[in-house]
Enzyme design. Structure first.
Site, short mmCIF file in Angstrom:
data_model
loop_
_atom_site.label_atom_id
_atom_site.label_comp_id
_atom_site.label_asym_id
_atom_site.label_seq_id
_atom_site.Cartn_x
_atom_site.Cartn_y
_atom_site.Cartn_z
N HIS A 161 -7.18 -4.97 10.08
CA HIS A 161 -7.01 -4.73 8.64
C HIS A 161 -5.66 -5.24 8.16
O HIS A 161 -4.66 -5.14 8.86
CB HIS A 161 -7.22 -3.25 8.27
CG HIS A 161 -6.13 -2.30 8.69
ND1 HIS A 161 -6.38 -1.23 9.52
CD2 HIS A 161 -4.81 -2.25 8.39
CE1 HIS A 161 -5.25 -0.55 9.69
NE2 HIS A 161 -4.28 -1.16 9.03
N GLU A 168 -9.62 -1.87 5.21
CA GLU A 168 -10.29 -1.50 6.45
C GLU A 168 -11.53 -2.36 6.69
O GLU A 168 -12.03 -3.02 5.77
CB GLU A 168 -10.69 -0.03 6.38
CG GLU A 168 -9.51 0.92 6.19
CD GLU A 168 -8.65 1.07 7.45
OE1 GLU A 168 -8.66 0.16 8.30
OE2 GLU A 168 -7.96 2.10 7.57
N ASP A 215 0.82 -1.21 0.00
CA ASP A 215 0.00 0.00 0.00
C ASP A 215 0.86 1.26 0.00
O ASP A 215 2.09 1.20 0.17
CB ASP A 215 -0.97 0.00 1.20
CG ASP A 215 -0.30 -0.46 2.51
OD1 ASP A 215 0.94 -0.46 2.59
OD2 ASP A 215 -1.02 -0.82 3.45
N ASP A 254 -7.51 -2.99 14.22
CA ASP A 254 -8.87 -3.36 13.81
C ASP A 254 -8.87 -4.56 12.85
O ASP A 254 -9.87 -4.84 12.20
CB ASP A 254 -9.58 -2.16 13.17
CG ASP A 254 -8.85 -1.63 11.94
OD1 ASP A 254 -7.81 -2.20 11.56
OD2 ASP A 254 -9.32 -0.63 11.35
C1 GLP Z 1 -0.65 0.40 8.43
C2 GLP Z 1 -0.32 -0.41 7.17
C3 GLP Z 1 -0.56 -1.89 7.42
C4 GLP Z 1 0.15 -2.32 8.67
C5 GLP Z 1 -0.39 -1.51 9.85
C6 GLP Z 1 0.19 -1.95 11.19
O1 GLP Z 1 -2.01 0.54 8.59
N1 GLP Z 1 -1.09 -0.01 6.04
O2 GLP Z 1 -0.09 -2.63 6.29
O3 GLP Z 1 -0.03 -3.68 8.88
O4 GLP Z 1 -0.08 -0.15 9.60
O5 GLP Z 1 1.30 -1.22 11.54
P1 GLP Z 1 2.24 -1.60 12.75
O6 GLP Z 1 3.01 -2.79 12.30
O7 GLP Z 1 3.09 -0.41 12.94
O8 GLP Z 1 1.37 -1.90 13.91
#
Ligand code: GLP
Length: 243
Positions: free
Chosen positions: A139, A144, A68, A137
């Site tokens: 995702h 989402e 993403d 959440d």
């Molecule tokens: C963002 C990214 C996700 C990732 C998430 C969790 O939302 N788009 O791909 O999994 O962050 O981030 P973290 O690993 O910092 O908790």
């Protein structure tokens, strides 16, 4: 399940290294990997860089597709996923720049950019291994709650919870977090021949329980992993609090 985030990262990095080595990638048959950003994969990237430095692992025949990217953030902004990936992985290894694929959140036609991305993945015969993380959440990528489990790469409005969760990367200022992103779909991730998801920390405990102990549910999009024939969740003790 490992003790903590550091030992999870070691496990996942070792796992990916072995998969790449056993695959024996070549120019004709590269190893195609899907990659995430966020704090979860940082330890994994550190280990992969160390494997490369020690001459154990080459990325010469590895092709990457990131999950993403924010819409409208300049590519060289420190919080763009382009910057993140070059900073944490690509600039430290021998991957040819043309083998790096990251969605362009500044494309004039975002829809066309998403279609181009899916076509490029298909041109490589799909993704061998998709590595992911999740939001609190549940995702995966920026899929989402409420995203179709069949979804493909597209523009997505970020959930308010995600904006708040990611504000820490923008000096804690919610107003600075982009509100739109481009993301691969749940279907894009599930089409990979293998899916590996890192889930660490107590903040992900409810999501982990929802995703593996309850039904497959588009409100907790990583639950789609239950339908995948070759999938792995690497989590730490803290993430298992609700199991
Ligand atoms: C963002 C990214 C996700 C990732 C998430 C969790 O939302 N788009 O791909 O999994 O962050 O981030 P973290 O690993 O910092 O908790």
């Amino acid at each position: 399940i490992r003790d903590n985030a550091a030992t999870v990262a070691d496990y996942v990095a070792e796992y990916i290294k072995e998969r790449i080595l056993q695959f024996e990638p070549s120019a004709e048959r590269p190893f195609v990997i899907g990659l995430p950003t966020g704090s979860s994969p940082i330890g994994v990237y550190k280990r992969l860089v160390a494997y490369h430095r020690d001459g154990i692992l080459s990325f010469k025949h590895v092709v990457t597709f990131n999950m993403d990217e924010y819409v409208g953030l300049p590519r060289d902004h420190p919080e763009s996923y382009h910057s993140f990936m070059w900073e944490h992985l690509f600039k430290h290894v021998d991957i040819p720049p043309e083998s790096v694929n990251i969605l362009d959140g500044n494309a004039a036609d975002l829809q066309a950019e998403c279609e181009r991305y899916e076509a490029k993945i298909a041109s490589y015969g799909g993704i061998e291994l998709f590595l992911g993380g999740i939001g609190p959440d549940g995702h995966i990528a920026f899929n989402e709650p409420g995203s179709s489990l069949q979804s493909r790469t597209r523009v997505k409005t970020l959930a308010y919870e995600t904006i708040i969760a990611n504000a820490r990367f923008f000096g804690g200022d919610v107003s600075k977090v982009p509100k739109l992103a481009l993301t691969v779909g749940v279907g894009t991730v599930m089409d990979a021949r293998e899916v590996v998801v890192i889930i660490t920390g107590a903040s992900k405990a409810i999501a982990l329980a929802k995703c593996i102990e309850e039904g497959v549910n588009h409100m907790w999009t990583v639950s789609a992993i239950q339908t995948h024939p070759r999938s792995l969740i690497a989590c730490d003790d803290d993430a298992t609090l609700e199991l």
